[in-house]
Write a protein that holds these residues in place. Structure first.
Motif, PDB file in Angstrom:
ATOM      1  N   ILE A   1      14.229 -30.362   1.494  1.00 50.85           N
ATOM      2  CA  ILE A   1      14.293 -31.633   1.651  1.00 50.85           C
ATOM      3  C   ILE A   1      13.799 -31.800   3.072  1.00 50.85           C
ATOM      4  CG2 ILE A   1      15.386 -33.922   1.759  1.00 50.85           C
ATOM      5  CD1 ILE A   1      17.448 -32.942  -0.366  1.00 50.85           C
ATOM      6  N   ASN A   2      12.620 -32.188   3.546  1.00 49.98           N
ATOM      7  CA  ASN A   2      12.150 -32.225   4.834  1.00 49.98           C
ATOM      8  C   ASN A   2      12.352 -33.687   5.329  1.00 49.98           C
ATOM      9  OD1 ASN A   2      10.688 -32.041   7.278  1.00 49.98           O
ATOM     10  ND2 ASN A   2       9.035 -31.406   6.442  1.00 49.98           N
ATOM     11  N   ASP A   3      13.290 -33.684   6.165  1.00 50.89           N
ATOM     12  CA  ASP A   3      13.524 -34.874   6.799  1.00 50.89           C
ATOM     13  C   ASP A   3      13.502 -34.576   8.430  1.00 50.89           C
ATOM     14  OD1 ASP A   3      13.899 -37.748   6.738  1.00 50.89           O
ATOM     15  OD2 ASP A   3      15.959 -37.756   7.116  1.00 50.89           O
ATOM     16  N   ALA A   4      12.538 -33.678   8.841  1.00 46.30           N
ATOM     17  CA  ALA A   4      12.551 -33.275  10.231  1.00 46.30           C
ATOM     18  C   ALA A   4      11.954 -34.150  11.096  1.00 46.30           C
ATOM     19  CB  ALA A   4      11.935 -31.927  10.270  1.00 46.30           C
ATOM     20  N   TYR A   5      11.323 -35.198  10.808  1.00 44.32           N
ATOM     21  CA  TYR A   5      10.346 -36.188  11.899  1.00 44.32           C
ATOM     22  C   TYR A   5      11.183 -36.684  13.045  1.00 44.32           C
ATOM     23  CZ  TYR A   5       7.428 -39.482  13.710  1.00 44.32           C
ATOM     24  OH  TYR A   5       6.501 -40.380  14.626  1.00 44.32           O
ATOM     25  N   SER A   6      12.572 -37.178  12.663  1.00 44.22           N
ATOM     26  CA  SER A   6      13.442 -37.722  13.650  1.00 44.22           C
ATOM     27  C   SER A   6      14.707 -38.062  12.815  1.00 44.22           C
ATOM     28  CB  SER A   6      12.807 -39.055  14.074  1.00 44.22           C
ATOM     29  OG  SER A   6      12.573 -40.147  13.137  1.00 44.22           O
ATOM     30  N   ALA A   7      15.629 -38.411  13.704  1.00 38.54           N
ATOM     31  CA  ALA A   7      17.181 -38.800  12.943  1.00 38.54           C
ATOM     32  C   ALA A   7      17.523 -40.079  13.856  1.00 38.54           C
ATOM     33  CB  ALA A   7      18.011 -37.650  12.955  1.00 38.54           C
ATOM     34  N   ASN A   8      18.140 -40.910  13.127  1.00 38.14           N
ATOM     35  CA  ASN A   8      19.082 -42.036  13.791  1.00 38.14           C
ATOM     36  C   ASN A   8      20.010 -42.303  12.725  1.00 38.14           C
ATOM     37  OD1 ASN A   8      18.556 -44.366  11.770  1.00 38.14           O
ATOM     38  ND2 ASN A   8      16.288 -43.829  12.209  1.00 38.14           N
TER      39      ASN A   8
ATOM     40  N   GLU B   1      18.688 -38.604  22.339  1.00 33.07           N
ATOM     41  CA  GLU B   1      18.389 -39.885  23.103  1.00 33.07           C
ATOM     42  C   GLU B   1      19.087 -40.961  22.658  1.00 33.07           C
ATOM     43  OE1 GLU B   1      14.299 -40.590  21.983  1.00 33.07           O
ATOM     44  OE2 GLU B   1      13.562 -38.926  23.141  1.00 33.07           O
ATOM     45  N   LEU B   2      20.578 -40.662  22.281  1.00 34.42           N
ATOM     46  CA  LEU B   2      21.420 -41.889  22.093  1.00 34.42           C
ATOM     47  C   LEU B   2      22.568 -42.320  23.389  1.00 34.42           C
ATOM     48  CD1 LEU B   2      23.052 -40.640  18.643  1.00 34.42           C
ATOM     49  CD2 LEU B   2      21.082 -41.956  19.063  1.00 34.42           C
ATOM     50  N   GLY B   3      21.969 -41.609  24.477  1.00 35.64           N
ATOM     51  CA  GLY B   3      22.680 -42.084  25.749  1.00 35.64           C
ATOM     52  C   GLY B   3      24.287 -41.773  25.357  1.00 35.64           C
ATOM     53  N   ASP B   4      24.955 -42.970  26.018  1.00 36.43           N
ATOM     54  CA  ASP B   4      26.446 -42.773  26.080  1.00 36.43           C
ATOM     55  C   ASP B   4      27.076 -42.415  24.519  1.00 36.43           C
ATOM     56  OD1 ASP B   4      26.389 -43.123  28.706  1.00 36.43           O
ATOM     57  OD2 ASP B   4      26.807 -45.022  28.799  1.00 36.43           O
ATOM     58  N   LEU B   5      26.293 -43.016  23.564  1.00 35.09           N
ATOM     59  CA  LEU B   5      26.682 -42.745  22.038  1.00 35.09           C
ATOM     60  C   LEU B   5      26.459 -41.442  21.508  1.00 35.09           C
ATOM     61  CD1 LEU B   5      25.806 -46.269  20.671  1.00 35.09           C
ATOM     62  CD2 LEU B   5      27.906 -45.435  21.483  1.00 35.09           C
ATOM     63  N   HIS B   6      25.946 -40.615  22.402  1.00 37.55           N
ATOM     64  CA  HIS B   6      25.377 -39.140  21.841  1.00 37.55           C
ATOM     65  C   HIS B   6      26.800 -38.588  21.145  1.00 37.55           C
ATOM     66  CE1 HIS B   6      23.828 -35.250  21.576  1.00 37.55           C
ATOM     67  NE2 HIS B   6      24.804 -34.803  21.931  1.00 37.55           N
ATOM     68  N   GLU B   7      27.776 -38.396  21.761  1.00 33.96           N
ATOM     69  CA  GLU B   7      29.238 -37.562  21.334  1.00 33.96           C
ATOM     70  C   GLU B   7      29.571 -38.205  19.957  1.00 33.96           C
ATOM     71  OE1 GLU B   7      31.896 -36.349  23.959  1.00 33.96           O
ATOM     72  OE2 GLU B   7      30.372 -35.357  25.292  1.00 33.96           O
ATOM     73  N   VAL B   8      29.796 -39.858  20.080  1.00 33.68           N
ATOM     74  CA  VAL B   8      30.324 -40.506  19.091  1.00 33.68           C
ATOM     75  C   VAL B   8      29.546 -40.497  17.657  1.00 33.68           C
ATOM     76  CG1 VAL B   8      30.962 -42.943  18.340  1.00 33.68           C
ATOM     77  CG2 VAL B   8      31.435 -42.233  20.526  1.00 33.68           C
ATOM     78  N   GLU B   9      28.062 -40.906  17.931  1.00 33.89           N
ATOM     79  CA  GLU B   9      27.629 -40.925  16.792  1.00 33.89           C
ATOM     80  C   GLU B   9      27.312 -39.433  16.278  1.00 33.89           C
ATOM     81  OE1 GLU B   9      26.459 -43.165  14.770  1.00 33.89           O
ATOM     82  OE2 GLU B   9      27.150 -44.899  16.405  1.00 33.89           O
ATOM     83  N   ASN B  10      27.250 -38.362  16.726  1.00 32.67           N
ATOM     84  CA  ASN B  10      26.960 -37.068  16.471  1.00 32.67           C
ATOM     85  C   ASN B  10      28.419 -36.480  15.751  1.00 32.67           C
ATOM     86  OD1 ASN B  10      24.051 -35.655  16.439  1.00 32.67           O
ATOM     87  ND2 ASN B  10      24.388 -36.696  18.485  1.00 32.67           N
TER      88      ASN B  10
ATOM     89  N   GLN C   1      19.063 -45.103  18.613  1.00 29.82           N
ATOM     90  CA  GLN C   1      18.106 -43.873  18.512  1.00 29.82           C
ATOM     91  C   GLN C   1      17.424 -43.656  19.920  1.00 29.82           C
ATOM     92  OE1 GLN C   1      17.941 -46.071  16.227  1.00 29.82           O
ATOM     93  NE2 GLN C   1      15.842 -46.290  15.502  1.00 29.82           N
ATOM     94  N   HIS C   2      17.273 -44.848  20.783  1.00 28.55           N
ATOM     95  CA  HIS C   2      16.660 -44.548  21.975  1.00 28.55           C
ATOM     96  C   HIS C   2      17.280 -45.116  23.109  1.00 28.55           C
ATOM     97  CE1 HIS C   2      12.952 -43.573  19.946  1.00 28.55           C
ATOM     98  NE2 HIS C   2      13.131 -44.763  19.069  1.00 28.55           N
TER      99      HIS C   2
END
Length: 283
Positions: free
Chosen positions: A167-174, A202-211, A16-17
């Motif tokens: 369902i409020n899970d807006a704080y962050s996501a990983n 904030e996933l860097g190079d993994l942004h596209e894969v993880e999303n 996540q960072h």
């Protein structure tokens, strides 16, 4: 250096960072700082289910190292000298329940809590490890857990006057947290299940894969999806497209306000909406 710890807990090492740390190895190195800065008589508490954290345990410091797992069997946990184990994990709309076992003493208690999200089993194990070490009996720990409430914007559920569940899970996501959140959404079966999300950042190079994985996973639990930001959510959209999900039930809005306006106009009593992550102003 400012606040040297007596007890250090490492919950997770994940992507996540990555945008700032570059590699998971760097994340591990940074998080290990709270362990190596313990005094020799300090206490390290570790989530054994993460391989990077397993490597921290293998460093052999400090002398008192407590480990927890929600993935191993009892025999596996004892063979690997894991301190605390969760078994028979169940999750319903009423919350979580599981058996917690101290593998060194064979003490065990049934844990029930209104908190949802399977990842919170690990958090409760880590908390129990500290509380027990500090002298609180396991029975008392189990009793206290029953009255726990979720932290703000972390899988907090409420029902509006119109009968819509939020369902409020807006704080962050990983990547691990979104799985827990989507599973909670999927437990609601009385109407539409709307996911509103800008995706993970904030996933860097993994942004596209993880999303993209998020998009694929969302189709298993949501009946309707609203993505916030066309460019930001492109990988999620592609993940949804790669499934058999009805694309008529997917929308892309530019702002959260537009998404809220849509759900307030179209959802009715018995429907559910999950707010998954909220982008900071810098995005």
């Amino acid at each position: 250096k400012l606040t040297p710890p007596d007890i250090s807990i490492v919950t997770e090492v994940g992507p996540q960072h990555l945008e700032r740390f570059g590699t998971l190895e760097n994340v591990k190195t940074a998080k290990y700082e709270i362990i190596k800065n313990l005094a020799p008589d300090g206490v390290g508490v570790f989530n054994w289910d993460n391989p990077y954290i397993q490597a921290m345990v293998a460093e052999g410091y400090p002398n008192t190292r407590l480990t927890v797992s929600r993935e191993l069997t009892l025999d596996e946990a004892k063979a690997q000298n894991i301190t605390w184990l969760a078994t028979d994990i169940q999750e319903t709309l009423a919350g979580l329940s599981f058996t917690i076992i101290n593998t060194h003493t064979d003490e065990q208690e049934q844990i029930t809590t209104a908190i949802v999200g399977e990842h919170n089993v690990t958090n409760l194990l880590l908390s129990t490890a500290v509380a027990y070490h500090e002298g609180i009996p396991l029975h008392d720990i189990a009793f206290r857990i029953r009255s726990l409430q979720p932290a703000e914007s972390r899988l907090v559920t409420q029902t509006t006057t119109e009968g819509i569940t939020i369902i409020n899970d807006a704080y962050s996501a990983n990547p691990k947290g979104v799985i827990s959140a989507l599973k909670v959404l999927g437990m609601y079966q009385t109407g539409k299940r709307l996911l509103i999300t800008p995706g993970m950042i904030e996933l860097g190079d993994l942004h596209e894969v993880e999303n993209r994985k998020l998009g694929e996973l969302a189709t298993q639990y949501a009946s309707d999806i609203i993505l916030i930001g066309k460019d930001q959510t492109k990988p999620i959209f592609e993940g949804i497209q790669s499934s058999t999900f009805d694309m008529n039930n997917v929308q892309v809005k530019e702002t959260l306000t537009e998404a809220v306006d849509w759900y307030q106009s179209h959802l009715k009593s018995g429907d559910t909406v999950l707010f998954l992550n909220d982008l900071p102003d810098t995005y």
